[in-house]
Design a protein around this motif. Structure first.
Motif, PDB file in Angstrom:
ATOM      1  N   LYS A   1       0.841  -1.193   0.000  1.00 14.68           N
ATOM      2  CA  LYS A   1       0.000   0.000   0.000  1.00 14.68           C
ATOM      3  C   LYS A   1       0.874   1.240   0.000  1.00 14.68           C
ATOM      4  CE  LYS A   1      -3.563   2.415   2.686  1.00 14.68           C
ATOM      5  NZ  LYS A   1      -4.358   2.419   3.944  1.00 14.68           N
ATOM      6  N   ASN A   2       0.516   2.226  -0.831  1.00 15.97           N
ATOM      7  CA  ASN A   2       1.208   3.506  -0.817  1.00 15.97           C
ATOM      8  C   ASN A   2       0.509   4.439   0.164  1.00 15.97           C
ATOM      9  OD1 ASN A   2       2.583   5.927  -1.379  1.00 15.97           O
ATOM     10  ND2 ASN A   2       1.190   6.407  -3.048  1.00 15.97           N
ATOM     11  N   PHE A   3       1.163   4.700   1.280  1.00 19.52           N
ATOM     12  CA  PHE A   3       0.595   5.605   2.282  1.00 19.52           C
ATOM     13  C   PHE A   3       1.455   6.845   2.484  1.00 19.52           C
ATOM     14  CE2 PHE A   3       3.373   2.618   4.523  1.00 19.52           C
ATOM     15  CZ  PHE A   3       4.194   3.471   5.228  1.00 19.52           C
ATOM     16  N   ALA A   4       2.665   6.865   1.893  1.00 15.42           N
ATOM     17  CA  ALA A   4       3.649   7.876   2.259  1.00 15.42           C
ATOM     18  C   ALA A   4       3.585   9.158   1.441  1.00 15.42           C
ATOM     19  CB  ALA A   4       5.054   7.274   2.163  1.00 15.42           C
ATOM     20  N   PHE A   5       3.131   9.094   0.197  1.00 14.37           N
ATOM     21  CA  PHE A   5       3.169  10.294  -0.644  1.00 14.37           C
ATOM     22  C   PHE A   5       1.978  10.297  -1.595  1.00 14.37           C
ATOM     23  CE2 PHE A   5       4.874   7.219  -3.543  1.00 14.37           C
ATOM     24  CZ  PHE A   5       4.552   7.673  -4.806  1.00 14.37           C
ATOM     25  N   ASN A   6       1.784  11.424  -2.224  1.00 14.61           N
ATOM     26  CA  ASN A   6       0.738  11.568  -3.233  1.00 14.61           C
ATOM     27  C   ASN A   6       1.207  12.560  -4.285  1.00 14.61           C
ATOM     28  OD1 ASN A   6      -1.693  11.000  -4.460  1.00 14.61           O
ATOM     29  ND2 ASN A   6      -2.936  11.455  -2.643  1.00 14.61           N
ATOM     30  N   ALA A   7       0.418  12.709  -5.337  1.00 15.86           N
ATOM     31  CA  ALA A   7       0.750  13.681  -6.379  1.00 15.86           C
ATOM     32  C   ALA A   7       0.836  15.083  -5.775  1.00 15.86           C
ATOM     33  CB  ALA A   7      -0.301  13.640  -7.484  1.00 15.86           C
ATOM     34  N   GLY A   8       1.810  15.849  -6.199  1.00 16.82           N
ATOM     35  CA  GLY A   8       2.003  17.212  -5.697  1.00 16.82           C
ATOM     36  C   GLY A   8       3.170  17.344  -4.739  1.00 16.82           C
ATOM     37  N   GLU A   9       3.735  16.231  -4.311  1.00 17.99           N
ATOM     38  CA  GLU A   9       4.871  16.299  -3.386  1.00 17.99           C
ATOM     39  C   GLU A   9       6.148  16.705  -4.119  1.00 17.99           C
ATOM     40  OE1 GLU A   9       6.088  13.185  -0.146  1.00 17.99           O
ATOM     41  OE2 GLU A   9       7.398  12.904  -1.883  1.00 17.99           O
ATOM     42  N   GLU A  10       6.940  17.537  -3.462  1.00 16.04           N
ATOM     43  CA  GLU A  10       8.251  17.933  -3.993  1.00 16.04           C
ATOM     44  C   GLU A  10       9.249  18.008  -2.849  1.00 16.04           C
ATOM     45  OE1 GLU A  10       9.928  22.046  -5.642  1.00 16.04           O
ATOM     46  OE2 GLU A  10       8.732  21.013  -7.177  1.00 16.04           O
ATOM     47  N   LEU A  11      10.393  17.348  -3.023  1.00 20.37           N
ATOM     48  CA  LEU A  11      11.453  17.330  -2.024  1.00 20.37           C
ATOM     49  C   LEU A  11      12.740  17.847  -2.661  1.00 20.37           C
ATOM     50  CD1 LEU A  11      10.869  13.721  -0.613  1.00 20.37           C
ATOM     51  CD2 LEU A  11       9.867  15.859   0.228  1.00 20.37           C
TER      52      LEU A  11
ATOM     53  N   VAL B   1      -0.230   3.789  -9.998  1.00 18.93           N
ATOM     54  CA  VAL B   1      -0.597   4.512  -8.779  1.00 18.93           C
ATOM     55  C   VAL B   1      -0.808   3.582  -7.592  1.00 18.93           C
ATOM     56  CG1 VAL B   1      -1.577   6.499  -9.966  1.00 18.93           C
ATOM     57  CG2 VAL B   1      -3.027   4.533  -9.469  1.00 18.93           C
ATOM     58  N   GLU B   2      -1.138   2.320  -7.838  1.00 19.30           N
ATOM     59  CA  GLU B   2      -1.402   1.386  -6.750  1.00 19.30           C
ATOM     60  C   GLU B   2      -0.140   0.657  -6.300  1.00 19.30           C
ATOM     61  OE1 GLU B   2      -4.224   1.143  -5.201  1.00 19.30           O
ATOM     62  OE2 GLU B   2      -5.316   2.512  -6.527  1.00 19.30           O
ATOM     63  N   THR B   3       0.615   0.126  -7.249  1.00 19.55           N
ATOM     64  CA  THR B   3       1.760  -0.727  -6.915  1.00 19.55           C
ATOM     65  C   THR B   3       3.106  -0.030  -7.037  1.00 19.55           C
ATOM     66  OG1 THR B   3       2.012  -1.536  -9.184  1.00 19.55           O
ATOM     67  CG2 THR B   3       0.456  -2.708  -7.758  1.00 19.55           C
ATOM     68  N   LEU B   4       3.135   1.141  -7.668  1.00 20.56           N
ATOM     69  CA  LEU B   4       4.356   1.876  -7.990  1.00 20.56           C
ATOM     70  C   LEU B   4       5.249   1.118  -8.974  1.00 20.56           C
ATOM     71  CD1 LEU B   4       5.433   3.502  -4.606  1.00 20.56           C
ATOM     72  CD2 LEU B   4       3.907   4.382  -6.369  1.00 20.56           C
ATOM     73  N   SER B   5       4.715   0.062  -9.593  1.00 25.34           N
ATOM     74  CA  SER B   5       5.474  -0.659 -10.608  1.00 25.34           C
ATOM     75  C   SER B   5       5.742   0.266 -11.788  1.00 25.34           C
ATOM     76  CB  SER B   5       4.699  -1.885 -11.088  1.00 25.34           C
ATOM     77  OG  SER B   5       4.479  -2.778 -10.023  1.00 25.34           O
TER      78      SER B   5
ATOM     79  N   VAL C   1      -1.381   7.333 -13.729  1.00 29.51           N
ATOM     80  CA  VAL C   1      -0.060   7.001 -13.201  1.00 29.51           C
ATOM     81  C   VAL C   1       0.489   8.157 -12.359  1.00 29.51           C
ATOM     82  CG1 VAL C   1       0.509   5.484 -15.134  1.00 29.51           C
ATOM     83  CG2 VAL C   1       1.119   7.924 -15.250  1.00 29.51           C
ATOM     84  N   PHE C   2       1.526   7.844 -11.595  1.00 27.10           N
ATOM     85  CA  PHE C   2       2.373   8.866 -11.009  1.00 27.10           C
ATOM     86  C   PHE C   2       3.500   9.158 -11.990  1.00 27.10           C
ATOM     87  CE2 PHE C   2       1.013   7.225  -6.713  1.00 27.10           C
ATOM     88  CZ  PHE C   2       0.384   8.400  -6.316  1.00 27.10           C
ATOM     89  N   LYS C   3       3.728  10.431 -12.266  1.00 25.73           N
ATOM     90  CA  LYS C   3       4.923  10.825 -12.991  1.00 25.73           C
ATOM     91  C   LYS C   3       5.935  11.277 -11.944  1.00 25.73           C
ATOM     92  CE  LYS C   3       6.788  14.037 -16.434  1.00 25.73           C
ATOM     93  NZ  LYS C   3       6.488  15.181 -17.342  1.00 25.73           N
ATOM     94  N   ILE C   4       6.956  10.482 -11.766  1.00 21.46           N
ATOM     95  CA  ILE C   4       7.983  10.768 -10.765  1.00 21.46           C
ATOM     96  C   ILE C   4       9.221  11.294 -11.482  1.00 21.46           C
ATOM     97  CG2 ILE C   4       9.379   9.833  -8.898  1.00 21.46           C
ATOM     98  CD1 ILE C   4       7.299   7.614  -8.597  1.00 21.46           C
TER      99      ILE C   4
ATOM    100  N   ALA D   1       6.578  14.354  -7.570  1.00 20.20           N
ATOM    101  CA  ALA D   1       5.573  13.382  -8.023  1.00 20.20           C
ATOM    102  C   ALA D   1       4.328  14.139  -8.453  1.00 20.20           C
ATOM    103  CB  ALA D   1       5.235  12.398  -6.903  1.00 20.20           C
ATOM    104  N   SER D   2       3.779  13.783  -9.613  1.00 21.59           N
ATOM    105  CA  SER D   2       2.578  14.441 -10.115  1.00 21.59           C
ATOM    106  C   SER D   2       1.654  13.402 -10.727  1.00 21.59           C
ATOM    107  CB  SER D   2       2.937  15.512 -11.159  1.00 21.59           C
ATOM    108  OG  SER D   2       3.632  14.940 -12.246  1.00 21.59           O
ATOM    109  N   ALA D   3       0.372  13.760 -10.888  1.00 30.21           N
ATOM    110  CA  ALA D   3      -0.603  12.879 -11.530  1.00 30.21           C
ATOM    111  C   ALA D   3      -0.500  13.033 -13.036  1.00 30.21           C
ATOM    112  CB  ALA D   3      -2.007  13.216 -11.047  1.00 30.21           C
ATOM    113  N   ASP D   4      -0.561  11.914 -13.750  1.00 25.07           N
ATOM    114  CA  ASP D   4      -0.438  11.951 -15.202  1.00 25.07           C
ATOM    115  C   ASP D   4      -1.129  10.720 -15.785  1.00 25.07           C
ATOM    116  OD1 ASP D   4       0.410  12.635 -17.810  1.00 25.07           O
ATOM    117  OD2 ASP D   4       2.309  13.420 -17.032  1.00 25.07           O
ATOM    118  N   GLN D   5      -1.051  10.595 -17.097  1.00 25.67           N
ATOM    119  CA  GLN D   5      -1.569   9.418 -17.780  1.00 25.67           C
ATOM    120  C   GLN D   5      -0.487   8.838 -18.683  1.00 25.67           C
ATOM    121  OE1 GLN D   5      -5.275   9.950 -19.844  1.00 25.67           O
ATOM    122  NE2 GLN D   5      -6.462   9.775 -17.967  1.00 25.67           N
TER     123      GLN D   5
END
Length: 290
Positions: free
Chosen positions: A36-46, A107-111, A78-81, A68-72
């Motif tokens: 499960k991804n619980f640590a981050f979501n789209a919009g995070e920047e480090l 977005v679910e598995t980060l694969s 998907v996450f665009k990292i 990390a951002s939301a994309d297709q």
């Protein structure tokens, strides 16, 4: 008078930028998939500041930004990292380094579904592209280095394999409560057109103090490094993740062939969690004591 970059100077600048990305090693064990991804979501920047230790001095010499951002991707959410690494501008005159890594991950598995790495280091340029086909259990690659011809290849994929960017976000979601101090946690990672079985060794909890006096309890672990152009090999890298729901990398240290390097979290924004977190705001700056 003209100055030239020596091989040692080029190596330490490259190390500062890239050691935040590279976790290379070997182990005997089966890599684990994300629950499960619980640590981050789209919009995070480090943003991390890189330092090089030469003798008794720590010199600020590079920066890495992760976002990390939301994309297709091919009609799929998907996450665009993205990871962007560069040396400090003061070093551009003798060794300009700009690396960009991009991953499209489920977005679910980060694969990873697609991974792109563009390397610009002084006069060296390289472009790596990888496409992941989970129905055929294979990875297609296209690689060009310098002015050499493009190389095409097909690899057999292993279950739960990550690229060098998505693996950083996967590690943030590991349930460390399942492990005891000293345990090895297996990983599988694609790098330079090869799939490596590797591990990180869990080293327990440790508190890091900021210059402001604020303290952060962290999960501490070390990846096994392979001897190469930057590292001596062994477990000479240490990573500290905040022991809260965000699991932010607070600090990374590693010994390199000449001296040592350190990456320290400088700023953050777009955090997923503010409850049950050391970070009560979604945006802020951090000043960790060196």
């Amino acid at each position: 008078m003209k100055f030239r970059c020596t091989s040692k100077q080029g190596s330490f600048l490259k190390s500062i930028v890239l050691f935040l990305f590279l976790l290379i090693g070997t182990c005997n064990g089966q890599a684990q998939c994300l629950e499960k991804n619980f640590a981050f979501n789209a919009g995070e920047e480090l943003v991390f500041r890189g330092y090089y230790n030469w003798g008794f001095l720590w010199v600020a010499a590079g920066e890495v930004k992760l976002s990390a951002s939301a994309d297709q991707y091919k009609g799929k959410e998907v996450f665009k990292i993205k990871g962007e690494g560069k040396n400090a501008k003061a070093f551009d005159w003798f060794f300009k380094l700009r690396d960009t890594l991009t991953c499209y991950a489920d977005v679910e598995t980060l694969s990873p579904l697609y991974f792109d790495r563009r390397t610009h280091e002084a006069k060296y340029d390289a472009h790596h592209e990888y496409w992941f086909d989970y129905e055929k259990n294979q990875i297609t690659s296209q690689i060009q280095k310098r002015e050499k011809p493009v190389k095409l290849d097909t690899l057999s994929n292993k279950p739960c394999t990550f690229d060098i960017l998505s693996v950083a976000y996967y590690v943030r979601n590991i349930d460390f409560s399942k492990y005891k101090k000293g345990d090895k946690i297996p990983l599988s990672m694609l790098i330079d057109n090869e799939i490596h079985s590797l591990y990180i060794r869990y080293r327990g909890l440790e508190t890091i103090k900021a210059n402001s006096g604020e303290r952060f309890e962290c999960l501490k672990f070390s990846p096994l490094l392979v001897e190469g152009t930057m590292f001596k090999g062994g477990e000479d890298m240490t990573v500290w993740l905040s022991n809260d729901d965000n699991r932010i990398p607070i600090m990374v240290e590693a010994k390199v062939l000449v001296g040592s390097v350190k990456g320290i979290l400088e700023s953050y924004s777009g955090l997923r969690n503010t409850k049950n977190s050391f970070f009560k705001k979604k945006k802020g700056n951090l000043n960790i004591a060196e």
